[in-house]
Design a protein around this motif. Sequence first.
Motif, PDB file in Angstrom:
ATOM      1  N   PHE A 254     163.534  66.749 147.716  1.00 41.49           N
ATOM      2  CA  PHE A 254     163.053  65.102 148.019  1.00 41.49           C
ATOM      3  C   PHE A 254     162.347  64.959 149.024  1.00 41.49           C
ATOM      4  N   GLY A 255     161.373  64.028 149.240  1.00 44.90           N
ATOM      5  CA  GLY A 255     160.678  63.851 150.676  1.00 44.90           C
ATOM      6  C   GLY A 255     159.676  62.717 150.497  1.00 44.90           C
ATOM      7  N   LYS A 256     158.620  62.779 151.051  1.00 43.24           N
ATOM      8  CA  LYS A 256     157.584  61.845 150.711  1.00 43.24           C
ATOM      9  C   LYS A 256     158.211  60.187 150.959  1.00 43.24           C
ATOM     10  N   ALA A 257     158.501  59.625 149.892  1.00 49.63           N
ATOM     11  CA  ALA A 257     158.522  58.176 149.847  1.00 49.63           C
ATOM     12  C   ALA A 257     160.020  57.795 150.154  1.00 49.63           C
ATOM     13  N   MET A 258     160.902  58.728 150.596  1.00 49.76           N
ATOM     14  CA  MET A 258     162.236  58.424 151.132  1.00 49.76           C
ATOM     15  C   MET A 258     162.435  57.586 152.341  1.00 49.76           C
ATOM     16  N   GLY A 259     161.296  57.658 153.069  1.00 51.35           N
ATOM     17  CA  GLY A 259     161.653  56.764 154.537  1.00 51.35           C
ATOM     18  C   GLY A 259     160.420  55.733 154.693  1.00 51.35           C
ATOM     19  N   ASN A 260     159.699  55.571 153.421  1.00 50.65           N
ATOM     20  CA  ASN A 260     158.635  54.577 153.478  1.00 50.65           C
ATOM     21  C   ASN A 260     157.328  55.263 154.602  1.00 50.65           C
ATOM     22  N   GLY A 261     157.355  56.442 155.092  1.00 48.13           N
ATOM     23  CA  GLY A 261     156.365  56.766 155.970  1.00 48.13           C
ATOM     24  C   GLY A 261     157.141  57.417 157.198  1.00 48.13           C
ATOM     25  N   MET A 262     158.495  57.488 157.426  1.00 48.44           N
ATOM     26  CA  MET A 262     159.151  58.234 158.390  1.00 48.44           C
ATOM     27  C   MET A 262     159.220  59.875 157.823  1.00 48.44           C
ATOM     28  N   ALA A 290     167.396  60.201 163.942  1.00 48.55           N
ATOM     29  CA  ALA A 290     167.914  59.112 163.594  1.00 48.55           C
ATOM     30  C   ALA A 290     167.237  57.720 162.968  1.00 48.55           C
ATOM     31  N   LEU A 291     165.893  57.674 163.633  1.00 46.88           N
ATOM     32  CA  LEU A 291     165.007  56.612 163.270  1.00 46.88           C
ATOM     33  C   LEU A 291     164.691  56.970 161.783  1.00 46.88           C
ATOM     34  N   SER A 292     164.316  58.129 161.337  1.00 45.58           N
ATOM     35  CA  SER A 292     164.015  58.665 159.939  1.00 45.58           C
ATOM     36  C   SER A 292     165.216  58.215 159.075  1.00 45.58           C
ATOM     37  N   LEU A 293     166.561  58.490 159.506  1.00 42.39           N
ATOM     38  CA  LEU A 293     167.428  58.317 158.602  1.00 42.39           C
ATOM     39  C   LEU A 293     167.881  56.959 158.560  1.00 42.39           C
TER      40      LEU A 293
END
Length: 435
Positions: A254-262, A290-293
């Motif tokens: 999984f990736g892409k949409a997981m962090g709304n751009g992070m 941590a910002l992405s998490l």
Amino acid sequence: MKRSFDNSGALYTRALNTIPLASQTFSKAAMATVEGAAPLFLERGDGARVWDVDGNEYIDYVLGLLPVVLGYRDPDVDAAIRSQLERGISFSLATDLEPELAERLVEIIPCAEMVRFGKNGSDATSAAIRLARAYTGRDRIAVAGYHGWHDWYIGTTARHLGVPQTVRDLSSKFAFNDANTLEHLLKADPQGFAAVILEPMALEAPEPGFLEAVRTLCDRYEVILVFDEIVTGFRIHLGGAQAEFGVTPDLAAFGKAMGNGMPISAIVGQREIMRHMEHIFFSGTFGGEALSLAAAIATIDKLRVAQAPKVINKLGAYLKEEIGKKILERSLTEELSVGGGDWWPAVVATGQGRSDPVTVTSLLKQELIAWGVLSGATLNLSLAHANESVVGETLIAYDRALDGLAEALRRNNPASCLRGKPLRPVFQVRNASAG
Ligand SMILES: Cc1ncc(COP(=O)(O)O)c(C=O)c1O
């Protein structure tokens, strides 16, 4: 509508001096657009809209190549990022955000019993391949779709320059929706394959029984089944295509949409296989950034509450229908077809009719940009697009853009209506590129 791209042009010239391609991604490079009649640099975004460096405004159906699933500057995700920023970005040990996010993924993704994080989709797909090789003691891989920039996959494409032949020999392609092509590979080398990796859906939906047949073949030949859910994840269904179609892989990326751009991705899967992560080397400086998490936790919570995949599917179905009517009204059905799933609509040049697909795609892209829509062949949707004025403006832009295309196609040489260079596709693994 007349738009100027002078600042984009000047920045492009400047960037070319220090940045090969003047872009970090093929899909955002000059070759992916009608160079001269399109923006090359953006400055800011808000909701469904972006503004380029010349001050032109667009409704954006690219969304950073799909990460932006809630909309630009989503207030809840941005607040989570800001709040984490007050505490720090990268730490010397793990943080509680890691189990917090992992537990959410385990809850929503059928195959997920354990989770590891990466930054790009390619991190997650490549981790899955290494893990599958370690677990099975086998080397060969069967692929169907696009899986990122690393050697094991890109060696199977036309852009394999720099990939050793010995590596290329280990990866083989099979055809989506044709389980016989996979069976043929596995049967010919029953002990050879470590993993089968595929996009469970891209533009084409899996035919009834196809994913089940792939699952059965993997079980029969004891091959690890990996779903590449980098695009499908959080869009077709919160739990990905595996939740939508009811076929559970062993591992998934999984990736892409997981962090709304992070920048964040994840490899998830069965506990017994994922435990072998402790023995392979998948380890990076920014894995626990941590910002992405924090962004991913906020994104997933919001997607859940808003039932975003439902909203996106409904919006996509409407856009497909309306754009399809407009194509029909202008007698463009020979040249253009509307396809893709409701969650990921696509307007694709057929290669039939009055002009070649590159010219038709370039003309459509040029006209959409002129009328304020930034789009590739696919319409990448976010929650922020489910808004009356965004939809209304989009459909007006399509009216005008399709008028422009129809007018160009009435000429002897439609390409003469291009105000810039035609698109120069890198390679095609679907009918449209996402990466
Ligand atoms: C299906 C799929 N898998 C993997 C990737 C690679 O992801 P990334 O570009 O984040 O490394 C992409 C990117 O477009 C993709 O669409």
